[in-house]
Design an enzyme around this catalytic site. Sequence first.
Site, PDB file in Angstrom:
ATOM      1  N   HIS A 224     -28.172   3.013  13.195  1.00 45.11           N
ATOM      2  CA  HIS A 224     -28.142   3.274  14.632  1.00 45.11           C
ATOM      3  C   HIS A 224     -28.976   2.228  15.370  1.00 45.11           C
ATOM      4  O   HIS A 224     -30.189   2.161  15.195  1.00 45.11           O
ATOM      5  CB  HIS A 224     -28.689   4.683  14.878  1.00 45.11           C
ATOM      6  CG  HIS A 224     -28.784   5.090  16.297  1.00 45.11           C
ATOM      7  ND1 HIS A 224     -29.988   5.331  16.929  1.00 45.11           N
ATOM      8  CD2 HIS A 224     -27.817   5.321  17.222  1.00 45.11           C
ATOM      9  CE1 HIS A 224     -29.758   5.699  18.173  1.00 45.11           C
ATOM     10  NE2 HIS A 224     -28.458   5.703  18.374  1.00 45.11           N
ATOM     11  N   ARG A 225     -28.321   1.375  16.146  1.00 43.79           N
ATOM     12  CA  ARG A 225     -28.985   0.250  16.818  1.00 43.79           C
ATOM     13  C   ARG A 225     -29.662  -0.659  15.793  1.00 43.79           C
ATOM     14  O   ARG A 225     -30.711  -1.233  16.053  1.00 43.79           O
ATOM     15  CB  ARG A 225     -29.985   0.730  17.859  1.00 43.79           C
ATOM     16  CG  ARG A 225     -29.404   1.708  18.880  1.00 43.79           C
ATOM     17  CD  ARG A 225     -30.464   2.194  19.869  1.00 43.79           C
ATOM     18  NE  ARG A 225     -30.049   3.448  20.484  1.00 43.79           N
ATOM     19  CZ  ARG A 225     -30.828   4.236  21.206  1.00 43.79           C
ATOM     20  NH1 ARG A 225     -32.081   3.880  21.443  1.00 43.79           N
ATOM     21  NH2 ARG A 225     -30.379   5.360  21.725  1.00 43.79           N
TER      22      ARG A 225
ATOM     23  N   ASP B 152     -24.843  -0.878  21.228  1.00 42.59           N
ATOM     24  CA  ASP B 152     -24.406  -0.581  22.591  1.00 42.59           C
ATOM     25  C   ASP B 152     -24.131  -1.878  23.346  1.00 42.59           C
ATOM     26  O   ASP B 152     -24.906  -2.832  23.265  1.00 42.59           O
ATOM     27  CB  ASP B 152     -25.508   0.181  23.329  1.00 42.59           C
ATOM     28  CG  ASP B 152     -26.115   1.278  22.471  1.00 42.59           C
ATOM     29  OD1 ASP B 152     -25.556   2.376  22.474  1.00 42.59           O
ATOM     30  OD2 ASP B 152     -27.131   1.025  21.798  1.00 42.59           O
TER      31      ASP B 152
ATOM     32  N   GLU C 182     -24.256   0.460  14.272  1.00 39.60           N
ATOM     33  CA  GLU C 182     -23.860   0.949  15.596  1.00 39.60           C
ATOM     34  C   GLU C 182     -24.689   0.213  16.628  1.00 39.60           C
ATOM     35  O   GLU C 182     -25.867  -0.077  16.415  1.00 39.60           O
ATOM     36  CB  GLU C 182     -24.133   2.455  15.687  1.00 39.60           C
ATOM     37  CG  GLU C 182     -23.722   3.115  16.997  1.00 39.60           C
ATOM     38  CD  GLU C 182     -24.815   3.106  18.069  1.00 39.60           C
ATOM     39  OE1 GLU C 182     -24.526   3.513  19.206  1.00 39.60           O
ATOM     40  OE2 GLU C 182     -25.954   2.680  17.762  1.00 39.60           O
TER      41      GLU C 182
ATOM     42  N   GLU D 105     -20.382   0.909  20.897  1.00 43.82           N
ATOM     43  CA  GLU D 105     -20.398   1.842  22.019  1.00 43.82           C
ATOM     44  C   GLU D 105     -20.362   1.097  23.344  1.00 43.82           C
ATOM     45  O   GLU D 105     -21.212   0.256  23.623  1.00 43.82           O
ATOM     46  CB  GLU D 105     -21.638   2.737  21.991  1.00 43.82           C
ATOM     47  CG  GLU D 105     -21.684   3.694  23.192  1.00 43.82           C
ATOM     48  CD  GLU D 105     -22.952   4.520  23.270  1.00 43.82           C
ATOM     49  OE1 GLU D 105     -23.207   5.074  24.360  1.00 43.82           O
ATOM     50  OE2 GLU D 105     -23.668   4.621  22.277  1.00 43.82           O
TER      51      GLU D 105
ATOM     52  N   ASP E 152     -31.593   6.134  12.381  1.00 41.43           N
ATOM     53  CA  ASP E 152     -32.554   5.055  12.576  1.00 41.43           C
ATOM     54  C   ASP E 152     -33.098   4.536  11.253  1.00 41.43           C
ATOM     55  O   ASP E 152     -33.800   3.522  11.226  1.00 41.43           O
ATOM     56  CB  ASP E 152     -33.725   5.537  13.445  1.00 41.43           C
ATOM     57  CG  ASP E 152     -33.318   5.788  14.888  1.00 41.43           C
ATOM     58  OD1 ASP E 152     -32.263   5.287  15.301  1.00 41.43           O
ATOM     59  OD2 ASP E 152     -34.055   6.501  15.602  1.00 41.43           O
TER      60      ASP E 152
ATOM     61  N   LYS F 200     -21.418   1.051  26.794  1.00 44.87           N
ATOM     62  CA  LYS F 200     -22.486   1.752  27.514  1.00 44.87           C
ATOM     63  C   LYS F 200     -22.106   1.825  28.988  1.00 44.87           C
ATOM     64  O   LYS F 200     -22.638   1.110  29.843  1.00 44.87           O
ATOM     65  CB  LYS F 200     -23.817   1.023  27.331  1.00 44.87           C
ATOM     66  CG  LYS F 200     -25.025   1.886  27.637  1.00 44.87           C
ATOM     67  CD  LYS F 200     -25.168   3.006  26.613  1.00 44.87           C
ATOM     68  CE  LYS F 200     -26.356   3.905  26.939  1.00 44.87           C
ATOM     69  NZ  LYS F 200     -26.493   4.989  25.964  1.00 44.87           N
TER      70      LYS F 200
ATOM     71  N   HIS G  67     -29.274  -0.783  24.725  1.00 41.31           N
ATOM     72  CA  HIS G  67     -28.979   0.635  24.939  1.00 41.31           C
ATOM     73  C   HIS G  67     -29.207   1.076  26.378  1.00 41.31           C
ATOM     74  O   HIS G  67     -28.328   1.656  27.012  1.00 41.31           O
ATOM     75  CB  HIS G  67     -29.822   1.506  24.005  1.00 41.31           C
ATOM     76  CG  HIS G  67     -29.631   2.970  24.245  1.00 41.31           C
ATOM     77  ND1 HIS G  67     -30.428   3.700  25.113  1.00 41.31           N
ATOM     78  CD2 HIS G  67     -28.718   3.850  23.753  1.00 41.31           C
ATOM     79  CE1 HIS G  67     -30.014   4.946  25.132  1.00 41.31           C
ATOM     80  NE2 HIS G  67     -28.984   5.073  24.322  1.00 41.31           N
TER      81      HIS G  67
END
Length: 234
Positions: A13-14, A42, A40, A108, A220, A110, A55
């Site tokens: 995640h990020r 944004d 992943e 994603e 994370d 954003k 993000h």
Amino acid sequence: MEKVKNKTIVFGHRGYPAKFAENSLAGFADAVKNGADGIEFDVQLTKDMIPVIMHDERVDRTTDGIGYLKDFTLKELRQLHLANGEPVPLLQEVFKLVNNRDIVINLEFKTGVIHYSGIEEIVLNLAKKYSFNHPIIYSSFDYVTLKNCQEIDPNQIYCYLTDEEVANPAKLIADNHFAGIHPKQLLPTTKAISQRIWTVDDPKVAQKCFESHVAGIFTDNYPLMTKIRNQVQD
């Protein structure tokens, strides 16, 4: 198409925020180098319409700058620094990093707060310039963004992001021709739908997700969650 057949995909995640600055090239590079299932991130647009990875709509929390990302040109934005000293990465830099690599991408849009005009076409066109081993999973909290994407290219994977309760997720997916749903919490039914849960950092929550064989989780700490996944799903 999933990277690990019959196993839940664990997405960084990020990147790998437990060790690196979130949405940094260092975090993404670690995930690629050390065998993460997926990453992943944004995407937003600068003032001059360049897709970058961040993000928050504002740069304050993750850089040494102040203000809305949309008000910075790329040149201005690149003068700011993430916590590890890196500049804010361009989408094309991340695409180059994962080009021809065995890693699943969740991108994603954003656009839930600020809808960047033309972002869908800009991102989808850029993706065509690279070779990915797995189809990109495109997601967004913004329904309009996903419908715009479907009009531009109906053959991609589009998933609806939500932090709200969904009474009938299977109907929502079917009615909108989405490929899946990305809820904040594990949905009761998993067989009829493809769901990827965010953000799973609690081992107990992760175990429930893995026992339910959801399509994916975002975390994370991808090394820890991958270890748990491999213990639950052998």
